[in-house]
Design a protein around this motif. Sequence first.
Motif, PDB file in Angstrom:
ATOM      1  N   ASP A  13       0.829  -1.194   0.000  1.00 33.58           N
ATOM      2  CA  ASP A  13       0.000   0.000   0.000  1.00 33.58           C
ATOM      3  C   ASP A  13       0.869   1.252   0.000  1.00 33.58           C
ATOM      4  O   ASP A  13       2.100   1.161  -0.085  1.00 33.58           O
ATOM      5  N   PHE A  19       1.641  -7.236   1.982  1.00 31.17           N
ATOM      6  CA  PHE A  19       0.681  -8.301   2.277  1.00 31.17           C
ATOM      7  C   PHE A  19       0.904  -9.453   1.300  1.00 31.17           C
ATOM      8  O   PHE A  19       0.824  -9.275   0.084  1.00 31.17           O
ATOM      9  N   HIS A  31      -8.298  -5.178   2.720  1.00 32.97           N
ATOM     10  CA  HIS A  31      -7.411  -4.159   3.274  1.00 32.97           C
ATOM     11  C   HIS A  31      -8.284  -3.281   4.161  1.00 32.97           C
ATOM     12  O   HIS A  31      -9.500  -3.205   3.959  1.00 32.97           O
ATOM     13  N   HIS A  32      -7.699  -2.614   5.149  1.00 35.17           N
ATOM     14  CA  HIS A  32      -8.529  -1.756   6.004  1.00 35.17           C
ATOM     15  C   HIS A  32      -9.096  -0.562   5.240  1.00 35.17           C
ATOM     16  O   HIS A  32     -10.006   0.117   5.725  1.00 35.17           O
ATOM     17  N   THR A  35     -11.596  -3.459  -0.368  1.00 37.74           N
ATOM     18  CA  THR A  35     -11.331  -4.802  -0.879  1.00 37.74           C
ATOM     19  C   THR A  35     -11.026  -4.750  -2.372  1.00 37.74           C
ATOM     20  O   THR A  35     -11.370  -3.788  -3.064  1.00 37.74           O
ATOM     21  N   THR A  52      -8.514  -0.639  -4.327  1.00 42.30           N
ATOM     22  CA  THR A  52      -9.622  -1.208  -3.567  1.00 42.30           C
ATOM     23  C   THR A  52     -10.904  -0.450  -3.935  1.00 42.30           C
ATOM     24  O   THR A  52     -10.851   0.598  -4.583  1.00 42.30           O
ATOM     25  N   GLU A  56      -8.079   2.898  -2.481  1.00 40.16           N
ATOM     26  CA  GLU A  56      -6.701   2.740  -1.990  1.00 40.16           C
ATOM     27  C   GLU A  56      -5.856   2.058  -3.052  1.00 40.16           C
ATOM     28  O   GLU A  56      -6.140   0.935  -3.479  1.00 40.16           O
ATOM     29  N   LEU A  58      -2.847  -0.061  -4.617  1.00 39.54           N
ATOM     30  CA  LEU A  58      -1.950  -1.139  -4.190  1.00 39.54           C
ATOM     31  C   LEU A  58      -1.084  -1.548  -5.364  1.00 39.54           C
ATOM     32  O   LEU A  58      -1.584  -1.731  -6.475  1.00 39.54           O
TER      33      LEU A  58
END
Length: 257
Positions: A13, A19, A31-32, A35, A52, A56, A58
Amino acid sequence: MGGVEGGLVLLKDQKGRAFLVRLRPGGVFHHHRGTVPHEAILEAGPGGRVQTHLGEPLSVHRPTLEEYVLHMKRSATPTYPKDASAILTLLDLAPGMRVLEAGTGSGGLTLFLARAVGPSGLVDTYEKRPHHLKQAVENVRAFWQADNIRFHEGSLEEASLEKEAYDGVALDLMEPWAVLGVAAEALKPDRFLVAYLPNITQALELIAKAEGLPLVLERVLEVGWREWEVRLPVAHPRFHQVAHTAFLVAFRKWKVS
């Protein structure tokens, strides 16, 4: 090495958190910050990017051996990559060589050894704790597809080893002196044995117990690895460093006349 579809990827991230994910049909990474479906990760592929559902970003990577060892499932504390790299140097390994290891632990050092000797080489690794060995086999097989590792359940003390058959010996045991005689006999002349020990008291005891064996102490090392945080124009050492992990004790075998 692990592939992509049905294999392993490493997601990172924006804060650099990593991860390790095994891709599977219909799978979803959580992920917090949202998804992302495994299908989207597979489509992006190593070197690509996904987002996500909350936006977010990634990045997608094929995990390096270092990254894999640091993020794989552990049944025991792994040999840190900085120490594993030093062990490979101290053992002076090359493709086609045979290596003896005890104990296997979570399989981290086993992977480094196997890749160093290559598909034409061989690693015989011994672990007396069944649950550790089971996890090690799973960890190794998930990353390394070459069939150059033989796993043995049991203590090296009880093993039937060919005399002077190995080009190197790596020991990661609480009491390596208990197997030192057996390991020395299995080692080829003028080759190396390296022990990984958490404290200097163990190192001193191992060196004392080596007296009378055809082993000469080469060196005792503590490997430092200082990372820096660089965010231009600012650079400074990272606040959280992996300082002491272990002492490496290296012996060379004399020719027994």
